[in-house]
Design a protein around this motif. Structure first.
Motif, PDB file in Angstrom:
ATOM      1  N   LEU A  42       3.071   1.604  -8.008  1.00  0.00           N
ATOM      2  CA  LEU A  42       3.801   0.431  -8.476  1.00  0.00           C
ATOM      3  C   LEU A  42       3.386  -0.765  -7.636  1.00  0.00           C
ATOM      4  N   PHE A  43       2.851  -1.772  -8.301  1.00  0.00           N
ATOM      5  CA  PHE A  43       2.365  -2.951  -7.611  1.00  0.00           C
ATOM      6  C   PHE A  43       3.516  -3.902  -7.337  1.00  0.00           C
ATOM      7  N   THR A  44       3.789  -4.180  -6.068  1.00  0.00           N
ATOM      8  CA  THR A  44       4.866  -5.125  -5.766  1.00  0.00           C
ATOM      9  C   THR A  44       4.335  -6.339  -5.019  1.00  0.00           C
ATOM     10  N   GLY A  45       3.059  -6.618  -5.205  1.00  0.00           N
ATOM     11  CA  GLY A  45       2.456  -7.729  -4.472  1.00  0.00           C
ATOM     12  C   GLY A  45       3.042  -9.067  -4.885  1.00  0.00           C
ATOM     13  N   LYS A  46       2.979 -10.001  -3.969  1.00  0.00           N
ATOM     14  CA  LYS A  46       3.462 -11.344  -4.301  1.00  0.00           C
ATOM     15  C   LYS A  46       2.786 -12.368  -3.410  1.00  0.00           C
TER      16      LYS A  46
ATOM     17  N   VAL B 226       0.875  -1.181   0.000  1.00  0.00           N
ATOM     18  CA  VAL B 226       0.000   0.000   0.000  1.00  0.00           C
ATOM     19  C   VAL B 226       0.908   1.226   0.000  1.00  0.00           C
ATOM     20  N   PRO B 227       0.991   1.944  -1.114  1.00  0.00           N
ATOM     21  CA  PRO B 227       1.977   3.014  -1.218  1.00  0.00           C
ATOM     22  C   PRO B 227       1.715   4.162  -0.248  1.00  0.00           C
ATOM     23  N   SER B 228       0.493   4.589  -0.068  1.00  0.00           N
ATOM     24  CA  SER B 228       0.273   5.702   0.859  1.00  0.00           C
ATOM     25  C   SER B 228      -0.997   5.465   1.677  1.00  0.00           C
ATOM     26  N   SER B 229      -1.079   6.132   2.826  1.00  0.00           N
ATOM     27  CA  SER B 229      -2.118   5.788   3.789  1.00  0.00           C
ATOM     28  C   SER B 229      -3.517   6.074   3.262  1.00  0.00           C
ATOM     29  N   GLN B 230      -3.653   7.093   2.375  1.00  0.00           N
ATOM     30  CA  GLN B 230      -5.025   7.384   1.933  1.00  0.00           C
ATOM     31  C   GLN B 230      -5.583   6.282   1.038  1.00  0.00           C
ATOM     32  N   ASP B 231      -4.666   5.447   0.482  1.00  0.00           N
ATOM     33  CA  ASP B 231      -5.149   4.362  -0.372  1.00  0.00           C
ATOM     34  C   ASP B 231      -5.600   3.159   0.428  1.00  0.00           C
ATOM     35  N   TYR B 232      -5.269   3.116   1.734  1.00  0.00           N
ATOM     36  CA  TYR B 232      -5.423   1.886   2.501  1.00  0.00           C
ATOM     37  C   TYR B 232      -6.869   1.422   2.572  1.00  0.00           C
ATOM     38  N   ILE B 233      -7.701   2.309   3.028  1.00  0.00           N
ATOM     39  CA  ILE B 233      -9.093   1.906   3.241  1.00  0.00           C
ATOM     40  C   ILE B 233      -9.774   1.513   1.935  1.00  0.00           C
ATOM     41  N   PRO B 234      -9.693   2.371   0.876  1.00  0.00           N
ATOM     42  CA  PRO B 234     -10.361   1.967  -0.375  1.00  0.00           C
ATOM     43  C   PRO B 234      -9.842   0.638  -0.902  1.00  0.00           C
ATOM     44  N   LEU B 235      -8.504   0.468  -0.824  1.00  0.00           N
ATOM     45  CA  LEU B 235      -7.929  -0.768  -1.351  1.00  0.00           C
ATOM     46  C   LEU B 235      -8.454  -1.966  -0.576  1.00  0.00           C
ATOM     47  N   LYS B 236      -8.489  -1.796   0.755  1.00  0.00           N
ATOM     48  CA  LYS B 236      -8.929  -2.907   1.590  1.00  0.00           C
ATOM     49  C   LYS B 236     -10.380  -3.272   1.270  1.00  0.00           C
ATOM     50  N   ASN B 237     -11.211  -2.250   1.104  1.00  0.00           N
ATOM     51  CA  ASN B 237     -12.610  -2.513   0.828  1.00  0.00           C
ATOM     52  C   ASN B 237     -12.791  -3.214  -0.498  1.00  0.00           C
ATOM     53  N   LYS B 238     -12.086  -2.703  -1.522  1.00  0.00           N
ATOM     54  CA  LYS B 238     -12.279  -3.298  -2.843  1.00  0.00           C
ATOM     55  C   LYS B 238     -11.785  -4.731  -2.883  1.00  0.00           C
ATOM     56  N   LEU B 239     -10.617  -4.969  -2.200  1.00  0.00           N
ATOM     57  CA  LEU B 239     -10.067  -6.316  -2.239  1.00  0.00           C
ATOM     58  C   LEU B 239     -10.951  -7.295  -1.478  1.00  0.00           C
ATOM     59  N   SER B 240     -11.562  -6.836  -0.364  1.00  0.00           N
ATOM     60  CA  SER B 240     -12.420  -7.751   0.398  1.00  0.00           C
ATOM     61  C   SER B 240     -13.617  -8.184  -0.426  1.00  0.00           C
ATOM     62  N   ALA B 241     -13.972  -7.314  -1.412  1.00  0.00           N
ATOM     63  CA  ALA B 241     -15.142  -7.653  -2.224  1.00  0.00           C
ATOM     64  C   ALA B 241     -14.854  -8.785  -3.192  1.00  0.00           C
ATOM     65  N   LEU B 242     -13.559  -9.061  -3.419  1.00  0.00           N
ATOM     66  CA  LEU B 242     -13.190 -10.146  -4.337  1.00  0.00           C
ATOM     67  C   LEU B 242     -13.664 -11.483  -3.769  1.00  0.00           C
ATOM     68  N   ALA B 243     -14.241 -12.302  -4.654  1.00  0.00           N
ATOM     69  CA  ALA B 243     -14.915 -13.511  -4.173  1.00  0.00           C
ATOM     70  C   ALA B 243     -13.970 -14.480  -3.483  1.00  0.00           C
ATOM     71  N   SER B 244     -12.749 -14.605  -4.029  1.00  0.00           N
ATOM     72  CA  SER B 244     -11.864 -15.643  -3.501  1.00  0.00           C
ATOM     73  C   SER B 244     -11.164 -15.214  -2.210  1.00  0.00           C
ATOM     74  N   VAL B 245     -11.321 -13.958  -1.819  1.00  0.00           N
ATOM     75  CA  VAL B 245     -10.667 -13.507  -0.600  1.00  0.00           C
ATOM     76  C   VAL B 245     -11.517 -13.867   0.593  1.00  0.00           C
ATOM     77  N   THR B 246     -10.957 -14.628   1.519  1.00  0.00           N
ATOM     78  CA  THR B 246     -11.756 -14.998   2.683  1.00  0.00           C
ATOM     79  C   THR B 246     -11.490 -14.078   3.856  1.00  0.00           C
ATOM     80  N   GLU B 247     -10.232 -13.639   3.971  1.00  0.00           N
ATOM     81  CA  GLU B 247      -9.904 -12.755   5.093  1.00  0.00           C
ATOM     82  C   GLU B 247      -8.923 -11.734   4.595  1.00  0.00           C
TER      83      GLU B 247
END
Lengths: 113, 868
Positions: B721-725, B550-571
């Protein structure tokens, strides 16, 4: 006349080498001079002269005749070359020529001055 | 004659005569002097004779008799002599094609290894040496009073560069240099790239060869110059000039045009970057900073002076700069400003803080140098052994030569010239091996870009020349001297012991075997450790988890919300650092004692999401306010360090707040196995924003959901820049590194075994050839195969035994030290590596000996014994 310039010692040594005939090397020359003339010449002087005469072409040399006295070292044996022989003769002739020109009177000491 | 035996001419004058006398006259003169001595001895006695001898020696000391610089007898033709040496040497090598090949191949392999090590060390220490103007370039540095006394800094207050043109005479070019890591965006893909912000003067000062475009491209502020690598990555085959890219730095986006592309760099460049940007484009450059803040910002500043400038002329200018700086920024007073020559940047890097070169990578240099020396020693020993044996077959030649009048020096020259030929061929072959196999292979493993640059690199010629000389002398001198020291009479009579049993050969062979064992053990132990580590329990379940930055703090909440909406995400759960990466260290206080521990700030759900194994107590309960504010979870190492056992009654102080330990988890690996497990506390932080999000997916969907996660991420944060893994991938980088090292070690172990085998083969076959009649006679009399093999192998088996003890002992010490310095978790030097090392060597011996015995088995004794 274009002469063979020979120093006194050079002439003496050249003659000695002629006398010794194929047996002439440093010490032999030294001994021969001592026996014939009673003169004591330094061995190094003899070497120098022998080498110089060889350079001038009056003598030839070759190595040969190792003996125990020399610690197995070979002698450098000198012989007269043709030039050397003619040089001796030239010198001798010159001497004789000059000697014969001395008036008999000059040799006669009976007058007493 | 008796006296003659008793007395000799005095020694000292005699020696003096020998010393000064011209050799051509020595015999004549010395002979006469001796003769006179003995004459005098008989006539006048010892004393007089001696005295006269002395006088004679002195009197012979004349110009004509004295030896002068070039004795006349030494006018023989050196050229012809060396040609002769070479010719004989060449014939000899051709006569022994097999052994020659063994020697050359072994030495070439060693040269190749040394070359790789050399190139690696060179690119660390001779960085920038190919720059044309290197002698005129200087970095401006300053000295100030630091914490540890006077310190020199490589960076300097930025406005000083504006003073250069006025204050300093004879400056041809100047540039500021700043490194930044902006995000590069091209066609909706984003990358992290090393950008170097410079003044246009940079391109005048430093020379690079251009693939496209022109060096002056930076004069246009909106143009950038890329490296070939980056250009290929971004544009592939399309022509890069004029293409547009965007750079995002500090949240600001700017569009640039590609103005040029550099040719591929090798590792000799001083600066590492992917693209050059005009410095006027820095994100804060347009803001008019307050004067004092401008002086606070520091960067590298380089100048190029006119050729032949006296650096003393610049001192007045520096004094003025110091005065100005200290007036504007009195809190950070400079003591002096000085220049650091471009050539000394690496050498002095330890004395310069914040300099261009900060990391000299000593450990890999040592490792490579050690491997190179190892292999070189092995190959040289091979060669010494073989060349001694080869020389023994030429004893007669040596004897005859000696009798004819060769002196020792000439014979040594003969042997050394043969050596020189072999070494020369080995070096040429070694360069080829290095250029086509070793260097590319090493580059692959170590992700380096080393190159053998014979045309521009004078040092490499020096290195190769030194190698040639060194190998020739080291490998050739001893055999040559040893062999030529024999007396011809012994050789020709056949008395000389054929020394294939010589002690030296055995010692060298023992040493070779020992080195081979050590390198096998090192290689195998490393691979074994890798294997065990790749199956090691990480202490938590890494499957089915994705980490997202998460590059900056203002992105945290929106990112978290959108990702939780993904079907395969359980937690989903946030954390400040993530497990599998470096975790920040914090100081804690317990019973008035201070401890450094790793502290992981995370959401209360994080430990459970990660499947950490609970040992005692309980996990956080997100419902409890006390848990999210004054509780920590700790690992076992934490309790060990503090000497506690679980129900911890007392509180632990972090940052002057106290926390209760609610549970203990089993130790788990946050960083790679090179480090041991550090004491760690997990704090359920009340913060609502974190740097990383960890997603728990429904089983088996983690890898396939990666694309979807990335898409959501980019939709939420368009300029990031997405550095997820995957959580399973967190150690991939380290695994690759370690794999590279283990490949290098395995390679050198294989090479060591091959070299030892080749050397052994050469020895045994030479040995066999010289004793073949012996064996045939035995065969005729009915010796069976076992007896014959034992006879041939016995010596080597004894050597193997000694080498096993030595090598085993040494490798237990050396290799385990090495492993310990590399891994906190390793398998140590156990039975497997040791046993394998000894077994491989044993098999090598058995194979070599049986190949020779096979010769005997097939041989017809009649034909061998009839020969001659």
């Amino acid at each position: 006349m274009k002469g063979y310039h020979l120093g006194e010692l050079e002439e003496l040594i050249l003659l000695t080498v002629g006398i010794l005939d194929k047996e002439a090397y440093g010490v032999a020359v030294l001994e021969e001079i001592k026996n014939q003339t009673g003169r004591k010449v330094n061995i190094s002087a003899i070497h120098t002269v022998l080498n110089r005469l060889e350079e001038k072409g009056f003598l030839k040399s070759y190595m040969g005749g190792a003996t125990e006295e020399r610690g197995g070292r070979r002698k450098r044996l000198f012989t007269l070359s043709a030039t050397g022989r003619s040089a001796i003769e030239e010198v001798k002739n010159l001497r004789n020529k000059l000697f014969e020109q001395i008036p008999p009177l000059a040799l006669d000491f009976s007058h007493g001055y | 004659m008796d006296t003659k035996l008793k007395h000799h001419p005095p020694k000292w004058p005699d020696r003096f005569l020998e010393f000064y006398c011209n050799p051509s006259r020595l015999e004549q003169i010395q002979g006469d002097a001796y003769e006179l001595f003995y004459m005098n001895l008989e006539e006048r006695g010892v004393g007089y004779a001696r005295f006269r001898f002395f006088i004679h020696v002195l009197s012979f000391f004349r110009w004509g008799n004295i030896r002068r610089t070039r004795p006349s007898y030494q006018t023989y033709n050196h050229g012809a002599m060396f040609k002769n040496y070479m010719k004989i040497g060449w014939r000899n090598l051709l006569k022994q094609k097999g052994t020659t090949f063994i020697s050359i191949f072994g030495l070439a392999a060693a040269v190749g290894c040394c070359l790789v090590a050399y190139l690696f060390i060179e690119q660390v220490w001779f960085k920038g040496m190919h720059q044309e103007n290197k002698d005129e370039i200087y970095q401006i540095t300053y000295t100030a009073e630091g914490e540890n006394g006077k310190t020199t800094f490589g960076t300097i207050a930025e406005p000083i560069s504006e003073m250069i043109s006025e204050a300093l005479p004879n400056v041809k070019a100047q540039t500021r240099i700043q490194i930044d890591l902006p995000i590069l965006i091209h066609k909706n893909e984003s990358y992290f790239q090393r950008a170097q912000y410079v003044d246009p003067g940079y391109m005048e000062m430093f020379t690079y060869s251009m693939l496209y475009g022109y060096p002056g491209a930076l004069n246009e502020p909106e143009q950038v110059i890329l490296t070939e690598e980056l250009s290929e990555k971004l544009f592939g085959d399309t022509h890069p000039i004029g293409q547009e890219i965007a750079l995002v730095s500090n949240g600001e986006e700017k569009i640039f045009k590609v103005g040029g592309v550099f040719k591929e760099f090798n590792d000799m460049e001083m600066f590492n970057f992917d693209l050059l940007v005009n410095i006027s484009n820095r994100s804060n450059a347009e803001l008019t900073l307050p004067l004092k803040d401008a002086w606070k910002s520091e960067l590298w500043t380089f100048i190029q002076v006119e050729n032949g400038t006296d650096l003393g002329d610049l001192n007045a200018g520096f004094a003025e700069m110091v005065k100005t700086q200290n007036k504007i920024d009195p809190e950070n007073p400079y003591l002096s400003i000085q220049l650091e020559s471009f050539n000394d940047l690496v050498k002095n890097s330890e004395n310069i803080e914040r300099g261009v070169v900060s990391f000299l990578a000593v450990a890999p240099q040592l490792l490579l140098a050690a491997i190179g020396t190892f292999i070189l020693i092995l190959a040289v020993f091979n060669y010494i052994n073989i060349s001694i044996l080869m020389a023994f077959r030429r004893l007669k030649e040596i004897g005859v030569r000696k009798v004819i009048g060769s002196n020792k020096g000439q014979l040594i020259a003969q042997f050394l010239s043969e050596n020189l030929m072999v070494c020369f061929m080995a070096i040429v072959l070694g360069c080829l091996l290095a250029a086509f196999i070793f260097v590319p292979g090493f580059n692959d493993i170590a992700s380096k870009n080393l190159k053998i640059d014979l045309f521009n690199d004078a040092y490499i010629w020096l290195f190769l020349g030194a190698m040639l000389l060194f190998i020739t002398l080291v490998s050739g001198l001893y055999p040559a001297i040893y062999i030529t020291s024999f007396k011809p009479i012994n050789i020709l009579k056949g008395n000389q012991q054929i020394g294939s049993k010589s002690l030296l050969t055995s010692v060298l062979l023992t040493f070779q075997f020992t080195l081979a064992i050590i390198s096998i053990v090192a290689g195998v132990a490393f691979v074994q450790t890798n294997y065990i580590n790749s199956n090691r329990d990480w202490g938590y379940t890494s499957a089915d988890k994705i980490i997202v930055n998460v590059p900056s703090s203002q992105d945290y909440i929106p990112l978290k919300n959108k990702l939780s909406a993904l079907a395969s995400v359980t937690e989903i759960s946030g954390s400040q650092d993530f497990v599998g990466n470096w975790i920040r260290e914090e100081e804690i206080v317990f019973q008035d004692e201070k401890y450094e521990i790793s502290l992981l700030n995370a959401e209360a759900t994080y430990p459970e999401l990660l499947d950490l194994k609970l040992k005692e107590g309980r996990m956080f309960n997100p419902e409890l306010i006390s848990d999210t504010q004054e509780s920590i979870l700790v690992n076992e190492a934490f309790l060990d360090r503090l000497g506690l056992s679980f129900p911890v009654d007392e509180k632990i102080t972090i940052d002057s707040a106290s926390y209760a330990v609610v549970g203990v988890v089993e130790d788990f690996h946050t960083v790679f196995f090179q480090m041991s497990i550090e004491p760690m506390a997990i704090r359920a932080s009340p913060d609502t924003t974190f740097n990383y999000l960890t997603l728990k997916m429904t089983p088996g969907t983690a890898a396939s959901s990666m694309q979807a996660v990335k898409k959501i991420w980019h939709e939420t944060i368009p300029r990031g820049l997405f550095t997820g893994k995957l959580q399973t991938e967190v150690f991939d980088h380290e695994f690759n590194d370690v794999k590279g090292v283990s490949n290098i070690l395995l390679f050198s172990a294989i090479l060591a075994v091959v070299l030892a085998a080749l050397g052994l083969f050469g020895l045994v076959s030479l040995n066999m050839n010289s004793r073949i009649k012996d064996f045939c006679v035995r065969k005729v009399f009915g010796a069976d195969l076992g007896d014959l093999s034992m006879k041939l192998a016995k010596r080597y088996l004894i050597i193997w035994g000694i080498a096993s003890l030595l090598g085993g002992g040494l490798s237990i010490v050396l290799v385990s030290t090495f492993l310990n310095s590399f891994f906190a978790f390793n398998s140590g030097v156990g039975v497997i590596p040791l046993g394998l090392g000894l077994l491989v060597l044993f098999l090598v011996i058995a194979g070599t000996v049986s190949s020779q015995i096979w010769k005997i088995v097939r041989a017809n004794p009649a034909s061998i014994l009839k020969a001659e």
